[in-house]
Design a protein around this motif. Structure first.
Motif, PDB file in Angstrom:
ATOM      1  N   CYS A   9      -3.172 -12.280   4.179  1.00  0.00           N
ATOM      2  CA  CYS A   9      -2.098 -11.599   3.451  1.00  0.00           C
ATOM      3  C   CYS A   9      -0.911 -12.550   3.348  1.00  0.00           C
ATOM      4  O   CYS A   9      -0.503 -13.159   4.335  1.00  0.00           O
ATOM      5  CB  CYS A   9      -1.675 -10.320   4.169  1.00  0.00           C
ATOM      6  N   ARG A  66      -0.343  -5.649   7.797  1.00  0.00           N
ATOM      7  CA  ARG A  66      -1.206  -5.273   8.924  1.00  0.00           C
ATOM      8  C   ARG A  66      -2.071  -4.053   8.623  1.00  0.00           C
ATOM      9  O   ARG A  66      -3.087  -3.838   9.289  1.00  0.00           O
ATOM     10  CB  ARG A  66      -0.351  -5.044  10.170  1.00  0.00           C
ATOM     11  N   THR A  67      -1.684  -3.276   7.633  1.00  0.00           N
ATOM     12  CA  THR A  67      -2.553  -2.156   7.254  1.00  0.00           C
ATOM     13  C   THR A  67      -3.869  -2.658   6.657  1.00  0.00           C
ATOM     14  O   THR A  67      -4.845  -1.922   6.600  1.00  0.00           O
ATOM     15  CB  THR A  67      -1.849  -1.248   6.235  1.00  0.00           C
ATOM     16  N   ARG A  68      -3.891  -3.919   6.222  1.00  0.00           N
ATOM     17  CA  ARG A  68      -5.114  -4.530   5.679  1.00  0.00           C
ATOM     18  C   ARG A  68      -5.897  -5.285   6.750  1.00  0.00           C
ATOM     19  O   ARG A  68      -6.946  -5.832   6.477  1.00  0.00           O
ATOM     20  CB  ARG A  68      -4.778  -5.504   4.542  1.00  0.00           C
ATOM     21  N   GLU A  69      -5.340  -5.363   7.965  1.00  0.00           N
ATOM     22  CA  GLU A  69      -5.978  -6.042   9.100  1.00  0.00           C
ATOM     23  C   GLU A  69      -6.387  -7.480   8.764  1.00  0.00           C
ATOM     24  O   GLU A  69      -7.544  -7.876   8.931  1.00  0.00           O
ATOM     25  CB  GLU A  69      -7.187  -5.252   9.597  1.00  0.00           C
ATOM     26  N   THR A  72       1.699  -6.536  -4.212  1.00  0.00           N
ATOM     27  CA  THR A  72       2.469  -5.352  -3.842  1.00  0.00           C
ATOM     28  C   THR A  72       3.933  -5.755  -3.739  1.00  0.00           C
ATOM     29  O   THR A  72       4.257  -6.740  -3.067  1.00  0.00           O
ATOM     30  CB  THR A  72       1.997  -4.774  -2.499  1.00  0.00           C
ATOM     31  N   ALA A 116       4.411  -5.673   8.330  1.00  0.00           N
ATOM     32  CA  ALA A 116       3.964  -4.300   8.601  1.00  0.00           C
ATOM     33  C   ALA A 116       3.042  -3.804   7.484  1.00  0.00           C
ATOM     34  O   ALA A 116       2.007  -3.167   7.746  1.00  0.00           O
ATOM     35  CB  ALA A 116       5.169  -3.377   8.756  1.00  0.00           C
ATOM     36  N   LEU A 117       3.404  -4.087   6.231  1.00  0.00           N
ATOM     37  CA  LEU A 117       2.536  -3.712   5.115  1.00  0.00           C
ATOM     38  C   LEU A 117       1.199  -4.458   5.195  1.00  0.00           C
ATOM     39  O   LEU A 117       0.125  -3.885   4.970  1.00  0.00           O
ATOM     40  CB  LEU A 117       3.219  -4.036   3.786  1.00  0.00           C
TER      41      LEU A 117
END
Length: 391
Positions: free
Chosen positions: A45, A129-132, A103, A126-127
């Motif tokens: 990311c 990390r939702t995608r790991e 995004t 933080a955004l």
């Protein structure tokens, strides 16, 4: 003239030590380490903090979206309270160019104790990390990447077992002042943080270049990035220190195809860039400021002054020591000028540039004591920290 002779000899001694004992900082051959492509490409990311970047975004963001990366990758641009339509422009560029998913989001104004950039980075991470993701690429909004930039960064990190791989983007050198000041900026940085020492496991030297930092997500968690450095003005160095302190293996070198597109056409633009963080680098310590001023004078100003004074009054010792020190200074600066594709005749002018940096550093301290601190894009940080002491 005895004092002048001994001062010149002292400067020459320092230059002999810098030539051989400071990690060969003057060499510019340290590029991405040997690498092999992984069988399974890890997910990445990309986090881009951006504040009022509409002027440079058309030259930088499309290069990120166009990355030729075999694995899963996406871009998170965090609009840090821009007033020039940065966020909407980013969406328009993504619609026009396609490529990696983008995004765009905004975290709002930073709370007390956070710099705006690091608050934006925190929100972007933080955004992400939702995608790991396995890796995070932290890059500035003014940095343009070659199509294989992400691919080569990940391959280098994977092959070398690095938790952080950073490249010093090639800065713009088109105006007269950029040619005089910019190569010296990177030269001085490498002198303070020799790149060869940074990659030594267990070593104390740690630094990164904030424009291009590939960071393992689990290493970021261990080092509490960015919370651990939340009010660092010199955030790239602080980040690298935090990662290394947490046991991470880091690497920094010069880039070949990662470029800053931000212009600094006037001296005052470059002055502002340096002065906003120079005193923070010295931890707002008057004694460190005094030592830095005296050190810059001894290392960079004494050699030409001793050569001139010795020649005028016929002091062979002063002229010889000053001339040799100036020659060493010039020779060690030539590789950086070659890297920036600049003419060799700029090398003997390094004392002039060093004097400008001395004035910029003093001005940084003056602004701090006037309560203006580090000012950048409408925000002022009166007492910025370098690294928080808390764990």
């Amino acid at each position: 003239m005895d004092a002048v002779v001994w001062t010149a000899v002292g400067s020459l001694t320092v230059w002999l030590w810098l030539l051989l004992g400071q990690g060969f900082f003057w060499r510019t051959d340290l590029r991405l380490p040997p690498r092999r492509e992984p069988a399974d490409w890890p997910s990445v990311c990309v986090v881009v903090p951006a504040r009022d970047e509409a002027g440079v975004l058309p030259a930088s963001l499309p290069t990120l979206l166009a990355q030729d990366y075999p694995g899963r990758a996406e871009v998170f641009l965090v609009d840090d309270g821009s007033s020039d339509g940065t966020g909407e422009l980013a969406r328009e560029l993504a619609r026009a160019h396609g490529g990696l998913p983008l995004t765009v989001d905004s975290p709002g104004e930073p709370p007390a104790g956070w710099t705006g950039k690091l608050w934006a980075v925190r929100h972007g991470i933080a955004l992400a990390r939702t995608r790991e993701p396995v890796y995070l690429l932290l890059t500035d909004a003014d940095i343009a990447h070659a199509p294989d930039s992400l691919r080569t960064l990940v391959a280098a990190a994977h092959t070398g077992g690095f938790d952080l791989v950073s490249q010093m983007a090639r800065l713009r050198v088109e105006s007269v002042w950029e040619r005089l000041v910019v190569p010296a900026f990177v030269y001085f940085f490498a002198q303070l943080y020799p790149f060869r020492w940074i990659a030594v496991r267990g070593g104390r030297t740690a630094a990164a270049a904030g424009g291009c930092v590939l960071l393992r997500a689990d290493a970021a968690e261990r080092a509490r990035i960015p919370d651990a450095v939340r009010h660092a003005v010199i955030d790239d160095v602080a980040l690298a220190r935090a990662v290394k302190r947490a046991g991470g293996h880091i690497w920094l070198g010069l880039a070949e195809r990662v470029d800053s597109v931000r212009p600094y056409p006037r001296l005052r633009d470059l002055w502002r860039m340096v002065a906003r963080s120079a005193y923070a680098q010295l931890r707002h310590n008057p004694l460190l400021l005094l030592g830095t001023v005296l050190g810059l004078a001894l290392v960079y100003l004494v050699p030409p002054l001793a050569l001139v004074a010795g020649t005028v009054v016929g002091s062979t010792g002063a002229a010889a020591a000053g001339g040799l020190a100036w020659l060493l200074m010039t020779v060690t600066y030539l590789p950086m000028l070659r890297y920036y594709r600049q003419p060799r005749w700029l090398a003997p002018l390094l004392p002039v540039t060093a004097f400008l940096y001395l004035l910029m550093t003093v001005d940084s301290a003056v602004q701090h004591y006037r309560g203006r601190g580090a000012a950048w894009k409408g925000r002022t940080y009166a007492r910025p920290g370098t690294v928080l002491d808390e764990r």
